[in-house]
Design an enzyme around this catalytic site. Structure first.
Site, PDB file in Angstrom:
ATOM      1  N   HIS A  17       0.831  -1.196   0.000  1.00  0.00           N
ATOM      2  CA  HIS A  17       0.000   0.000   0.000  1.00  0.00           C
ATOM      3  C   HIS A  17       0.869   1.250   0.000  1.00  0.00           C
ATOM      4  O   HIS A  17       1.545   1.550   0.983  1.00  0.00           O
ATOM      5  CB  HIS A  17      -0.900  -0.031   1.240  1.00  0.00           C
ATOM      6  CG  HIS A  17      -1.897   1.063   1.320  1.00  0.00           C
ATOM      7  ND1 HIS A  17      -2.021   1.870   2.434  1.00  0.00           N
ATOM      8  CD2 HIS A  17      -2.841   1.474   0.436  1.00  0.00           C
ATOM      9  CE1 HIS A  17      -3.000   2.732   2.246  1.00  0.00           C
ATOM     10  NE2 HIS A  17      -3.518   2.514   1.038  1.00  0.00           N
ATOM     11  N   HIS A  65      -0.981  10.328  -2.995  1.00  0.00           N
ATOM     12  CA  HIS A  65      -2.329   9.998  -2.550  1.00  0.00           C
ATOM     13  C   HIS A  65      -3.238  11.211  -2.416  1.00  0.00           C
ATOM     14  O   HIS A  65      -4.327  11.263  -2.989  1.00  0.00           O
ATOM     15  CB  HIS A  65      -2.283   9.245  -1.219  1.00  0.00           C
ATOM     16  CG  HIS A  65      -3.644   8.898  -0.691  1.00  0.00           C
ATOM     17  ND1 HIS A  65      -4.363   9.737   0.132  1.00  0.00           N
ATOM     18  CD2 HIS A  65      -4.427   7.803  -0.895  1.00  0.00           C
ATOM     19  CE1 HIS A  65      -5.523   9.173   0.414  1.00  0.00           C
ATOM     20  NE2 HIS A  65      -5.597   8.004  -0.194  1.00  0.00           N
TER      21      HIS A  65
END
Length: 260
Positions: A17, A65
């Site tokens: 991740h 992100h």
């Protein structure tokens, strides 16, 4: 249903991740989605890196992100308002900025799971991944952005479409259809998907169940759960039949998978 090459060999899969940032890496300034984080995941033996795509002010797709810089760098500006050279300077002491073309070129044996975070990034992401479609999965919380990226990949001449996972609205309809016993609707919603990438729970609502896993598998669709960092949770979910773990602790997840 023919398995997409992205999902070969057989599961289970560990998806790093936003890359991998160990405690030692963090102590030296590395942050998520940096070049260093992707490199650390690769060095640990991870085959899959999950990341996110935004578009800079000068039209470059970067792995990042948030839609602004505040959490990662302390700068409040939006990614879309900053040009690439300045972003590179801001990330220089944080593991290094990585663009999508750099990631695909520097890590040719890594498979990328790309979440399109901005509408403006959808077409460029699709175009850039077209030559690498066998090792890319495109997803987004927005099904419109996801479909736009897939369409751009086709227009750019991709030999096959990238693998894909649905947006949040499709997942919500799928969970509701499962609960109502609407099997035909479940099958329809799973059509043309390769993976179902979902959290175990959304607030009080349990998303991942044995029934959902079985329904996905019956349609030839894998189930990947995010974000799973506890080894006991990893074991429990793998026992339930999930195919992939999206995790901040890819090093731990690899050990769990390798011990099974």
């Amino acid at each position: 249903m023919t398995r997409h090459p992205y999902l070969s060999p057989a599961p289970p899969r560990v998806l790093a991740h936003r890359g991998l940032v160990t405690a030692d890496d963090a102590a030296h300034g590395a942050v998520e989605n940096s070049f260093a984080a992707v490199a650390a995941a690769h060095a640990a033996g991870v085959a899959y890196v999950e990341s996110d795509c935004h578009l800079t002010a000068d039209g470059v797709v970067i792995l990042f992100h948030d839609d602004d810089l505040s959490r990662v760098t302390g700068d409040p500006r939006k990614i879309a308002d900053v040009r690439l050279p300045e972003l590179e300077d801001l990330m220089a002491g944080r593991g290094g900025l990585v663009t999508l073309p750099q990631a695909l070129e520097a890590f040719p044996d890594v498979r990328f799971n790309l979440d399109v975070k901005a509408e403006a990034a959808a077409e460029p992401v699709g175009r850039l991944v077209a030559p690498h479609a066998e090792r890319v999965l495109v997803t987004s919380f927005s099904d419109d952005r996801r479909r736009a990226a897939l369409a751009a990949a086709r227009t750019a001449g991709a030999a096959l479409r990238p693998a894909t996972s649905p947006g949040s609205s499709t997942v919500a309809r799928l969970v509701a259809a499962r609960r109502l016993g609407l099997r035909a609707t479940v099958r329809r919603l799973l059509t043309d998907l390769d993976a179902l990438q979902i959290p175990e729970r959304q607030g009080p609502v349990r998303i991942v169940t044995r029934g959902l896993v079985d329904a996905a598998h019956a349609a030839g669709v894998e189930v990947h759960v995010w974000t799973v960092n506890d080894p006991e949770d990893m074991q429990r979910l793998l026992d339930l039949g999930v195919d992939g773990l999206v995790t901040d602790r890819a090093d731990v997840a690899l050990a769990v998978v390798n011990e099974r």
